[in-house]
Design a protein around this motif. Structure first.
Motif, mmCIF file in Angstrom:
data_model
loop_
_atom_site.group_PDB
_atom_site.id
_atom_site.type_symbol
_atom_site.label_atom_id
_atom_site.label_comp_id
_atom_site.label_asym_id
_atom_site.label_seq_id
_atom_site.Cartn_x
_atom_site.Cartn_y
_atom_site.Cartn_z
ATOM 1 N N HIS A 207 0.890 -1.226 0.021
ATOM 2 C CA HIS A 207 -0.159 -0.029 -0.007
ATOM 3 C C HIS A 207 0.873 1.360 0.125
ATOM 4 O O HIS A 207 0.225 2.261 -0.332
ATOM 5 C CB HIS A 207 -0.870 0.112 1.275
ATOM 6 C CG HIS A 207 -1.604 -1.250 1.407
ATOM 7 N ND1 HIS A 207 -2.671 -1.659 0.663
ATOM 8 C CD2 HIS A 207 -1.620 -2.265 2.415
ATOM 9 C CE1 HIS A 207 -3.272 -2.768 0.932
ATOM 10 N NE2 HIS A 207 -2.487 -3.089 2.070
ATOM 11 N N GLY A 208 2.153 1.113 0.256
ATOM 12 C CA GLY A 208 2.932 2.322 0.484
ATOM 13 C C GLY A 208 2.635 2.842 1.971
ATOM 14 O O GLY A 208 2.648 1.896 2.842
ATOM 15 N N TRP A 209 2.705 4.307 2.384
ATOM 16 C CA TRP A 209 2.582 4.397 3.687
ATOM 17 C C TRP A 209 1.144 4.223 4.078
ATOM 18 O O TRP A 209 0.349 4.805 3.394
ATOM 19 C CB TRP A 209 3.162 5.939 3.786
ATOM 20 C CG TRP A 209 4.737 5.913 3.533
ATOM 21 C CD1 TRP A 209 5.266 6.316 2.438
ATOM 22 C CD2 TRP A 209 5.796 5.548 4.531
ATOM 23 N NE1 TRP A 209 6.588 6.169 2.756
ATOM 24 C CE2 TRP A 209 7.009 5.731 3.987
ATOM 25 C CE3 TRP A 209 5.457 5.357 5.977
ATOM 26 C CZ2 TRP A 209 8.199 5.476 4.534
ATOM 27 C CZ3 TRP A 209 6.810 4.883 6.451
ATOM 28 C CH2 TRP A 209 8.007 5.111 5.841
ATOM 29 N N ILE A 210 1.007 4.039 5.302
ATOM 30 C CA ILE A 210 -0.385 3.490 5.614
ATOM 31 C C ILE A 210 -0.354 3.729 7.339
ATOM 32 O O ILE A 210 0.712 3.513 7.936
ATOM 33 C CB ILE A 210 -0.728 2.247 5.295
ATOM 34 C CG1 ILE A 210 -2.308 2.095 5.671
ATOM 35 C CG2 ILE A 210 -0.133 1.243 6.218
ATOM 36 C CD1 ILE A 210 -2.954 0.702 5.018
ATOM 37 N N ALA A 211 -1.590 3.969 7.808
ATOM 38 C CA ALA A 211 -1.776 4.441 9.355
ATOM 39 C C ALA A 211 -2.218 3.016 10.150
ATOM 40 O O ALA A 211 -2.666 2.196 9.412
ATOM 41 C CB ALA A 211 -2.784 5.480 9.493
ATOM 42 N N ILE A 212 -1.785 3.178 11.224
ATOM 43 C CA ILE A 212 -2.176 1.832 12.234
ATOM 44 C C ILE A 212 -2.770 2.664 13.393
ATOM 45 O O ILE A 212 -2.808 3.939 13.784
ATOM 46 C CB ILE A 212 -1.162 0.806 12.468
ATOM 47 C CG1 ILE A 212 0.028 1.552 13.291
ATOM 48 C CG2 ILE A 212 -0.641 0.415 11.249
ATOM 49 C CD1 ILE A 212 1.074 0.848 13.898
ATOM 50 N N ASP A 213 -3.588 1.755 14.371
ATOM 51 C CA ASP A 213 -3.885 2.160 15.707
ATOM 52 C C ASP A 213 -4.650 3.723 15.788
ATOM 53 O O ASP A 213 -4.436 4.430 16.439
ATOM 54 C CB ASP A 213 -2.598 2.375 16.687
ATOM 55 C CG ASP A 213 -1.977 0.989 16.829
ATOM 56 O OD1 ASP A 213 -2.642 0.133 16.604
ATOM 57 O OD2 ASP A 213 -0.798 1.302 17.262
ATOM 58 N N PRO A 214 -5.858 3.605 14.988
ATOM 59 C CA PRO A 214 -6.479 4.950 14.997
ATOM 60 C C PRO A 214 -7.383 4.952 16.228
ATOM 61 O O PRO A 214 -7.740 4.071 16.945
ATOM 62 C CB PRO A 214 -7.631 4.786 13.971
ATOM 63 C CG PRO A 214 -7.616 3.259 13.690
ATOM 64 C CD PRO A 214 -6.563 2.641 14.105
ATOM 65 N N LYS A 215 -7.543 6.363 16.803
ATOM 66 C CA LYS A 215 -8.355 6.666 17.976
ATOM 67 C C LYS A 215 -9.555 6.595 17.762
ATOM 68 O O LYS A 215 -10.687 6.313 18.305
ATOM 69 C CB LYS A 215 -7.777 7.606 18.663
ATOM 70 C CG LYS A 215 -6.221 7.741 19.260
ATOM 71 C CD LYS A 215 -6.181 6.537 20.501
ATOM 72 C CE LYS A 215 -4.938 6.687 21.018
ATOM 73 N NZ LYS A 215 -4.729 5.646 22.018
#
Length: 305
Positions: A207-215
């Motif tokens: 995916h390329g750069w991707i977020a984890i652990d959203p609040k």
């Protein structure tokens, strides 16, 4: 079950007797989901915080992440948030059991953190992830709001006399004022990540750069930049200069209003500093300093003086 004393102290410190009981049952909980979801245990991740996170594989040897937490509103809210994102800009959720505190997640590989990227390039990567995460709030969605978070400022004022010399009452009031200004002039509330910083942005070969652990918090999108701006800052030779550079580059990269960004950053960093004091985290001093710097950066460019 393999985990450090630091992990157990964090859990018990945050959840008390409930956390202690959860730790006692953790081994059986993990084994239950290993069996239930037909997984093979590989190893826990290195940077555990308040959830037990382990690397696993399925029957076809595909890698996944098993995340086990204390069943509560926050854990359920993270599941709802991940389901809303649907793998767009954020790690995909494969299976979940909110009632019992378990989720199976896509394993981001190689999982390089944004901390490993040169400062200037990290701005561009952050901006792309931030943009990819933009989501309207679903009707009847059960997420906390930035307004709910800001109620902490009232509680802080009630329990911390102004003569303690921690955070000045003037800055608490300033944070409240700027929060209301941003909220009242917002084009609309969105679903925000809520903790979008370098350690929560990983590189994926897929995916390329991707977020984890959203609040998973709702509010104006400008509020979702502060965690990044103030993160990994005080390990730099000149943190104030780096912070100002980040503000300017982020505004240029994302065509954001600088005065508005700084007001949002002051509101959020004062909130974070108050949380830090409540949690006995000494980093609150640096966060408070960032709030003061943000206000200094605003002064030469006041649009509403």
């Amino acid at each position: 079950m393999e985990y450090t004393d630091q992990f157990s102290q964090k859990v018990i410190g945050a959840f008390g007797a409930i956390g202690e009981k959860w730790l006692e049952e953790l081994d059986s909980i993990v084994q239950n989901y290993i069996k239930k979801w037909n997984l093979t245990f590989v190893a826990p991740v290195d940077n555990l915080s308040y959830n037990y996170v382990v690397k696993v594989k399925d029957a076809e040897d595909n890698p996944f992440i098993l995340k086990i937490g204390i069943p509560n509103y926050d854990f359920s809210n993270e599941i709802r948030t991940l389901e809303t994102y649907g793998g767009k800009g954020c790690v995909a959720i494969i299976k979940s059991d909110a009632e019992n505190g378990a989720m199976l997640l896509e394993h981001i590989l190689p999982g390089t953190m944004l901390t490993k990227v040169e400062e200037l390039n990290s701005i561009s990567h952050f901006a792309k992830v931030w943009s990819a995460l933009r989501q309207s709030v679903k009707k009847n969605a059960n997420h906390p709001s930035i307004g709910n978070w800001m109620e902490s400022l009232d509680r802080f004022q009630a329990t911390n006399p102004t003569n303690q010399g921690l955070i000045s009452d003037d800055f608490i009031c300033l944070a409240k004022t700027y929060f209301m200004e941003i909220t009242n002039s917002s084009k609309g509330s969105e679903l925000l990540h809520g903790d979008l910083h370098h350690e929560n942005i990983l590189y994926s070969d897929t995916h390329g750069w991707i977020a984890i652990d959203p609040k998973g918090v709702t509010g104006d999108p400008y509020f979702d930049t502060t965690s990044f701006l103030i993160n990994q800052l005080f390990n730099k030779p000149n943190p104030k200069k780096v912070l100002e550079q980040r503000v300017n580059l982020l505004c240029d990269e994302m065509q954001m209003d600088k005065n508005r960004l700084l007001k949002a950053a002051i509101a959020m960093s004062i909130l974070y500093a108050c949380w830090g004091i409540d949690d006995n985290n000494s980093d609150w001093k640096n966060t408070y300093l960032c709030a003061q710097w943000f206000e200094e950066f605003r002064s030469p460019n006041l649009l509403d003086s």
